[in-house]
Design a protein around this motif. Structure first.
Motif, short mmCIF file in Angstrom:
data_model
loop_
_atom_site.label_atom_id
_atom_site.label_comp_id
_atom_site.label_asym_id
_atom_site.label_seq_id
_atom_site.Cartn_x
_atom_site.Cartn_y
_atom_site.Cartn_z
N VAL A 259 1.09 -1.35 -0.43
CA VAL A 259 -0.22 -0.46 0.17
C VAL A 259 0.91 1.34 -0.06
CG1 VAL A 259 -1.54 1.27 0.84
CG2 VAL A 259 -1.96 -0.93 0.83
N GLU A 260 2.24 1.14 1.07
CA GLU A 260 2.67 2.17 0.99
C GLU A 260 3.04 2.47 -0.34
OE1 GLU A 260 4.95 2.38 3.74
OE2 GLU A 260 4.43 1.53 5.45
N GLU A 261 3.76 1.51 -1.13
CA GLU A 261 4.93 1.85 -2.50
C GLU A 261 3.77 1.97 -3.46
OE1 GLU A 261 7.74 1.24 -5.26
OE2 GLU A 261 8.10 1.01 -2.72
N LEU A 262 2.66 1.84 -3.63
CA LEU A 262 1.15 2.13 -4.39
C LEU A 262 1.11 3.54 -3.97
CD1 LEU A 262 -0.16 -1.17 -4.75
CD2 LEU A 262 0.70 -0.21 -6.69
N LEU A 263 0.94 3.88 -2.98
CA LEU A 263 0.88 5.28 -2.66
C LEU A 263 1.58 5.94 -2.65
CD1 LEU A 263 -0.99 4.76 1.21
CD2 LEU A 263 -2.19 5.66 -0.95
N LEU A 264 2.41 5.99 -2.06
CA LEU A 264 3.90 6.54 -3.15
C LEU A 264 4.06 6.88 -4.76
CD1 LEU A 264 6.48 6.86 -0.25
CD2 LEU A 264 4.91 8.52 -0.66
N ASN A 265 4.33 6.11 -5.21
CA ASN A 265 3.94 5.80 -6.95
C ASN A 265 3.32 5.53 -7.56
OD1 ASN A 265 7.42 6.11 -5.83
ND2 ASN A 265 7.24 3.90 -5.19
N THR A 266 1.98 6.10 -7.37
CA THR A 266 1.10 5.54 -8.52
C THR A 266 -0.10 6.65 -8.35
OG1 THR A 266 -0.90 4.42 -7.02
CG2 THR A 266 1.52 3.27 -8.83
N ASP A 267 -1.61 6.87 -8.61
CA ASP A 267 -2.02 7.99 -8.95
C ASP A 267 -3.67 7.06 -9.03
OD1 ASP A 267 -0.90 10.47 -8.91
OD2 ASP A 267 -0.82 10.22 -11.32
N LEU A 268 -3.54 5.75 -8.13
CA LEU A 268 -4.69 4.55 -8.30
C LEU A 268 -4.86 5.73 -7.26
CD1 LEU A 268 -2.39 0.74 -8.94
CD2 LEU A 268 -3.81 2.53 -10.01
N SER A 269 -6.61 5.12 -7.06
CA SER A 269 -7.30 5.25 -6.06
C SER A 269 -7.27 4.19 -4.71
CB SER A 269 -8.85 5.36 -6.58
OG SER A 269 -9.24 4.03 -7.12
N ILE A 270 -7.90 5.20 -3.97
CA ILE A 270 -7.40 4.06 -2.54
C ILE A 270 -8.46 2.88 -2.47
CG2 ILE A 270 -8.07 3.90 -0.14
CD1 ILE A 270 -5.53 6.33 -0.73
N ASP A 271 -9.47 3.36 -3.47
CA ASP A 271 -9.92 1.33 -3.72
C ASP A 271 -9.82 0.45 -4.71
OD1 ASP A 271 -11.98 2.73 -2.57
OD2 ASP A 271 -13.50 2.21 -3.90
N GLU A 272 -8.79 1.23 -5.32
CA GLU A 272 -7.34 0.28 -6.02
C GLU A 272 -6.39 0.13 -5.30
OE1 GLU A 272 -7.74 2.17 -11.16
OE2 GLU A 272 -7.50 3.41 -9.61
N ILE A 273 -5.59 0.65 -4.42
CA ILE A 273 -4.89 -0.21 -4.01
C ILE A 273 -5.05 -1.05 -2.47
CG2 ILE A 273 -2.98 0.52 -2.31
CD1 ILE A 273 -2.85 3.60 -3.64
N ALA A 274 -6.48 -0.31 -3.06
CA ALA A 274 -7.40 -2.16 -1.23
C ALA A 274 -7.31 -3.24 -2.06
CB ALA A 274 -8.18 -1.47 -0.72
#
Length: 102
Positions: free
Chosen positions: A51-66
């Motif tokens: 999650v941390e990696e995706l939050l920092l390095n993508t513009d994905l929504s929180i739903d997509e990251i989950a």
């Protein structure tokens, strides 16, 4: 903890113990001694790292990251993330992306 996740992890424990030819409680003890936490805690930490990696390095929504990190529901991600970081995922993303640009 989400009961369906707990049951699911119990099934994973059982299957993995069968693969290694040991009892479930032996597998739990081995994991505890090796990584210093339970299987559920280990899985949670792996998911949090993703999650941390995706939050920092993508513009994905929180739903997509989950979904990508293996959380069954976005509200589970929010609860777990806040437990670990003290703030919701979007707040953490804003604060840490700002630190990266400085």
């Amino acid at each position: 903890r989400d009961r369906s996740v707990s049951r699911g992890l119990g099934d994973v424990y059982k299957r993995q113990a069968e693969v290694f030819g040991i009892k479930r409680n032996q597998l739990y003890r081995i994991l505890q001694e090796t990584v210093g936490c339970s299987f559920a805690e280990y899985v949670e930490q792996v998911r949090m790292n993703a999650v941390e990696e995706l939050l920092l390095n993508t513009d994905l929504s929180i739903d997509e990251i989950a979904e990508r990190a293996g959380f069954g529901a976005v509200n589970t991600l929010y609860r777990v993330f806040k437990k670990h970081k003290g703030v919701p995922p979007a707040t953490w993303r804003r604060e840490n992306q700002a630190k990266q640009t400085k």
